[in-house]
Design a protein around this motif. Structure first.
Motif, mmCIF file in Angstrom:
data_model
loop_
_atom_site.group_PDB
_atom_site.id
_atom_site.type_symbol
_atom_site.label_atom_id
_atom_site.label_comp_id
_atom_site.label_asym_id
_atom_site.label_seq_id
_atom_site.Cartn_x
_atom_site.Cartn_y
_atom_site.Cartn_z
ATOM 1 N N LYS A 175 -5.543 9.361 1.820
ATOM 2 C CA LYS A 175 -5.722 8.077 1.452
ATOM 3 C C LYS A 175 -4.659 7.020 1.244
ATOM 4 C CE LYS A 175 -4.799 9.696 -3.226
ATOM 5 N NZ LYS A 175 -4.337 10.831 -2.787
ATOM 6 N N ILE A 176 -5.149 5.730 1.346
ATOM 7 C CA ILE A 176 -4.279 4.531 1.228
ATOM 8 C C ILE A 176 -4.700 3.832 -0.089
ATOM 9 C CG2 ILE A 176 -3.572 2.378 2.155
ATOM 10 C CD1 ILE A 176 -3.949 3.727 4.992
ATOM 11 N N GLU A 184 0.458 5.361 1.178
ATOM 12 C CA GLU A 184 -0.341 6.299 1.667
ATOM 13 C C GLU A 184 0.134 7.651 1.344
ATOM 14 O OE1 GLU A 184 -1.683 7.513 6.363
ATOM 15 O OE2 GLU A 184 -0.675 5.651 5.874
ATOM 16 N N SER A 224 0.604 -1.235 0.110
ATOM 17 C CA SER A 224 -0.153 0.121 -0.056
ATOM 18 C C SER A 224 0.960 1.196 -0.120
ATOM 19 C CB SER A 224 -0.962 0.042 1.392
ATOM 20 O OG SER A 224 -0.194 0.083 2.439
ATOM 21 N N THR A 282 -8.029 7.827 5.189
ATOM 22 C CA THR A 282 -7.418 7.803 6.184
ATOM 23 C C THR A 282 -8.065 8.950 7.144
ATOM 24 O OG1 THR A 282 -5.810 9.455 5.926
ATOM 25 C CG2 THR A 282 -5.142 7.541 5.226
#
Length: 158
Positions: A139-140, A93, A91, A134
């Motif tokens: 965002k991730i 972020e 991921s 998040t």
């Protein structure tokens, strides 16, 4: 918990979660890709070569997107690698609030297909990907792939 001969089975030694940060600059793209590859090799993760190639392409695409589109509001990005007994999840972020969508292919443009590519790689391998917000408003974007490719369907090939 699974047992073997009455003794609890131990998790594979390669399992775990690793996270590192990098500046949102172009040089971070190959550095992130190499860091993920080196981690999987160092941990002796039994990942199939085709899955490794797809995973590294996904890392490149996600970090590139963060560098190109989020750097103004997110001068630093975080890359996380989570490894389970049968899967690996990467991921990226950032702190930019925009939640991208996998765009439909417009073959007349030279860009804008990174998330479409990520989605296709994940689906073809039997994995998944998504975008999550998040708590801090960023965002991730993540993708999870099995360590071994799916068996081909009728008439299909790996």
């Amino acid at each position: 918990m699974e047992t073997h001969g009455g003794v609890p089975a131990r998790s594979p030694s390669y399992e775990g979660v690793w996270r590192f940060t990098a500046p949102a600059v172009d040089v971070s793209v190959p550095q992130a890709r190499h860091a993920v590859r080196d981690l999987l090799v160092r941990q002796a993760v039994p990942v199939h070569d085709d899955i490794m190639d797809g995973l590294l392409l996904i890392v490149s695409e996600l970090v590139t997107n963060a560098v190109r589109h989020a750097a103004l509001l997110s001068p630093e990005i975080a890359v996380e690698v989570a490894i389970g007994p049968e899967w690996v999840r990467v991921s990226v972020e950032d702190n930019h609030p925009y939640r991208p969508k996998a765009l439909e292919a417009d073959w007349g443009q030279t860009g804008g297909r990174g998330l479409l590519l990520v989605r296709e790689i994940a689906q073809e391998a039997g994995g998944a990907c998504d975008v999550e917000h998040t708590a801090s408003g960023g965002k991730i974007i993540w993708a999870a792939l099995p360590l071994v490719p799916m068996a081909p369907g009728p008439g299909g090939a790996l």
